[in-house]
Design a protein around this motif. Structure first.
Motif, PDB file in Angstrom:
ATOM      1  N   LEU A 123      98.105  40.564   6.023  1.00 28.58           N
ATOM      2  CA  LEU A 123      97.471  40.950   7.287  1.00 28.58           C
ATOM      3  C   LEU A 123      98.532  41.242   8.345  1.00 28.58           C
ATOM      4  O   LEU A 123      98.431  42.219   9.101  1.00 28.58           O
ATOM      5  N   PHE A 124      99.578  40.427   8.378  1.00 32.04           N
ATOM      6  CA  PHE A 124     100.668  40.677   9.330  1.00 32.04           C
ATOM      7  C   PHE A 124     101.381  41.980   8.985  1.00 32.04           C
ATOM      8  O   PHE A 124     101.781  42.736   9.888  1.00 32.04           O
ATOM      9  N   TYR A 125     101.548  42.249   7.683  1.00 32.77           N
ATOM     10  CA  TYR A 125     102.194  43.500   7.290  1.00 32.77           C
ATOM     11  C   TYR A 125     101.363  44.697   7.762  1.00 32.77           C
ATOM     12  O   TYR A 125     101.921  45.715   8.199  1.00 32.77           O
ATOM     13  N   LEU A 130     102.501  49.717  11.503  1.00 29.72           N
ATOM     14  CA  LEU A 130     102.460  50.833  12.450  1.00 29.72           C
ATOM     15  C   LEU A 130     103.828  51.033  13.089  1.00 29.72           C
ATOM     16  O   LEU A 130     104.305  52.168  13.213  1.00 29.72           O
ATOM     17  N   ALA A 131     104.485  49.933  13.464  1.00 27.59           N
ATOM     18  CA  ALA A 131     105.816  50.027  14.070  1.00 27.59           C
ATOM     19  C   ALA A 131     106.834  50.564  13.069  1.00 27.59           C
ATOM     20  O   ALA A 131     107.621  51.468  13.387  1.00 27.59           O
ATOM     21  N   THR A 132     106.836  50.035  11.848  1.00 26.67           N
ATOM     22  CA  THR A 132     107.784  50.522  10.852  1.00 26.67           C
ATOM     23  C   THR A 132     107.470  51.959  10.459  1.00 26.67           C
ATOM     24  O   THR A 132     108.380  52.763  10.216  1.00 26.67           O
ATOM     25  N   GLY A 226     100.434  53.408   7.944  1.00 26.43           N
ATOM     26  CA  GLY A 226     100.536  52.400   8.998  1.00 26.43           C
ATOM     27  C   GLY A 226      99.413  52.517  10.011  1.00 26.43           C
ATOM     28  O   GLY A 226      98.879  51.503  10.488  1.00 26.43           O
ATOM     29  N   ILE A 227      99.035  53.758  10.349  1.00 28.06           N
ATOM     30  CA  ILE A 227      97.928  53.960  11.289  1.00 28.06           C
ATOM     31  C   ILE A 227      96.629  53.423  10.698  1.00 28.06           C
ATOM     32  O   ILE A 227      95.851  52.730  11.373  1.00 28.06           O
ATOM     33  N   VAL A 228      96.391  53.721   9.419  1.00 30.23           N
ATOM     34  CA  VAL A 228      95.163  53.239   8.767  1.00 30.23           C
ATOM     35  C   VAL A 228      95.175  51.718   8.675  1.00 30.23           C
ATOM     36  O   VAL A 228      94.172  51.054   9.010  1.00 30.23           O
ATOM     37  N   TYR A 229      96.299  51.136   8.207  1.00 32.34           N
ATOM     38  CA  TYR A 229      96.379  49.682   8.071  1.00 32.34           C
ATOM     39  C   TYR A 229      96.159  49.000   9.422  1.00 32.34           C
ATOM     40  O   TYR A 229      95.393  48.033   9.527  1.00 32.34           O
ATOM     41  N   PHE A 230      96.850  49.483  10.456  1.00 37.22           N
ATOM     42  CA  PHE A 230      96.752  48.865  11.780  1.00 37.22           C
ATOM     43  C   PHE A 230      95.336  48.980  12.327  1.00 37.22           C
ATOM     44  O   PHE A 230      94.788  48.013  12.870  1.00 37.22           O
ATOM     45  N   THR A 231      94.731  50.158  12.175  1.00 35.18           N
ATOM     46  CA  THR A 231      93.383  50.366  12.709  1.00 35.18           C
ATOM     47  C   THR A 231      92.377  49.463  12.020  1.00 35.18           C
ATOM     48  O   THR A 231      91.521  48.841  12.672  1.00 35.18           O
ATOM     49  N   VAL A 232      92.472  49.387  10.693  1.00 35.19           N
ATOM     50  CA  VAL A 232      91.534  48.537   9.944  1.00 35.19           C
ATOM     51  C   VAL A 232      91.705  47.071  10.329  1.00 35.19           C
ATOM     52  O   VAL A 232      90.717  46.349  10.552  1.00 35.19           O
ATOM     53  N   ALA A 233      92.956  46.612  10.433  1.00 35.83           N
ATOM     54  CA  ALA A 233      93.204  45.205  10.760  1.00 35.83           C
ATOM     55  C   ALA A 233      92.727  44.864  12.164  1.00 35.83           C
ATOM     56  O   ALA A 233      92.036  43.858  12.373  1.00 35.83           O
ATOM     57  N   VAL A 234      93.085  45.702  13.131  1.00 31.13           N
ATOM     58  CA  VAL A 234      92.704  45.422  14.520  1.00 31.13           C
ATOM     59  C   VAL A 234      91.194  45.515  14.696  1.00 31.13           C
ATOM     60  O   VAL A 234      90.579  44.660  15.352  1.00 31.13           O
ATOM     61  N   THR A 235      90.580  46.526  14.110  1.00 30.40           N
ATOM     62  CA  THR A 235      89.126  46.677  14.238  1.00 30.40           C
ATOM     63  C   THR A 235      88.397  45.512  13.573  1.00 30.40           C
ATOM     64  O   THR A 235      87.463  44.929  14.155  1.00 30.40           O
ATOM     65  N   GLY A 236      88.816  45.171  12.365  1.00 30.22           N
ATOM     66  CA  GLY A 236      88.170  44.066  11.673  1.00 30.22           C
ATOM     67  C   GLY A 236      88.294  42.753  12.407  1.00 30.22           C
ATOM     68  O   GLY A 236      87.315  41.996  12.537  1.00 30.22           O
TER      69      GLY A 236
END
Length: 310
Positions: A123-125, A130-132, A226-236
């Motif tokens: 989850l942290f990754y 997004l930053a990486t 990264g955009i997809v991962y970040f969006t899914v994590a933050v939204t969830g």
């Protein structure tokens, strides 16, 4: 891990030993067949570095003589392969977090994801990716555009070489992030470069190595991923935690959700608040399951694009 075979290995006739360093590496690769590709890359690097250093210390001896001399201390290819396999098992056992107790029921498996440490690392990754991704994408685009644009001048060639070298270094850094956070075994050694070879040949190898270009593809992919991962994590996380805690805040007169000047939660009947909390809990655990899936999925992407599979 620079692993050496135990001193006192049984003697074997010189004819059974490799007669050259490439022959030694080929036999070591064959002996490690079926092992993790990252482990094979590390083992080949360590073996070649050790044998090349022994050659440099004994300039009057042939490769066959040096290999025969170090067979008792470093080991023959099959012995070194066995040691690497055993050591890898011990290291992975020591580093692997304790496995949660197996759960048989569907509910146990669904909520048991919260007891797995890898879940939170993945989850942290997702949040960190997004930053990486922005950094890698920017580095590749700027590096390629500047170096290729300067190829009309003589400075463009060394710039391109330095850029590709930096990409290979970044691949090792990303590999360490993937291994630590996602649990996927990644190389801890770069591909060996024999410094005794002419520099032009080494540069040619870097351009001919498919991993150089697959690493560039990986770094370009990291931005959309990264955009997809970040969006899914933050939204969830935001939606699930809002559903869990906002009804509690409303009970004490705090917390509002305004939509076009309208308080959403105020319109909800009190009996519906526990339902909202239950939905929030389910969404939260669903987000954790998504994080576990992303960790395994992205680990395989990194393995195939950042590790030489041949």
């Amino acid at each position: 891990m620079n692993t050496t075979a135990a001193t006192g290995s049984f003697a074997r006739p010189d004819s059974a030993l490799p007669q050259s360093i490439p022959d030694y590496l080929d036999r070591l690769r064959a002996a490690l067949a079926g092992a993790d590709k990252a482990l094979i890359q590390d083992a080949l690097y360590d073996a070649e570095e050790y044998l090349r250093s022994e050659m440099a210390e004994n300039p009057g001896q042939s490769e066959a003589e040096v290999i025969a001399a170090v067979a008792g201390s470093y080991g023959a290819p099959d012995e070194v392969a066995e040691i690497y396999r055993d050591t890898e098992v011990k290291v992975q056992t020591a580093l692997r977090p304790p496995a949660p107790r197996p759960r048989q029921s569907l509910l146990g498996r669904f909520f048991g994801v919260a007891a797995e440490p890898r879940t939170y690392a993945a989850l942290f990754y997702m949040l960190f990716s997004l930053a990486t991704g922005i950094f890698y994408f920017t580095w590749v685009n700027v590096g390629l555009s500047v170096s290729l644009g300067m190829l009309i001048l003589i400075i463009g060639v060394p710039l391109l070489i330095l850029f590709l070298g930096s990409v290979r270094i970044l691949s090792l850094v990303e590999g360490r992030l993937v291994e630590v956070m996602l649990g996927e075994r990644m190389p801890r050694r770069p591909l060996y470069q024999n410094r005794e070879r002419p520099i032009l040949e080494r540069i040619k190898d870097m351009f001919a190595d498919p991993r150089t270009w697959s690493t560039l593809i990986y770094m370009l992919l990291m931005l959309p991923l990264g955009i997809v991962y970040f969006t899914v994590a933050v939204t969830g996380l935001s939606v699930s935690l809002s559903l869990i805690f906002f009804p509690l805040l409303r009970l004490v007169g705090l917390g509002t959700v305004q939509f076009d000047g309208y308080d959403v939660f105020m319109a909800w009947e009190p009996w519906s608040w526990p339902v909202a909390m239950l939905i929030g809990v389910v969404l939260l655990f669903a987000t954790l399951h998504i994080a576990r899936f992303v960790g395994k999925f992205h680990g395989q992407i990194a393995k195939h694009l950042l590790v030489r599979l041949g």
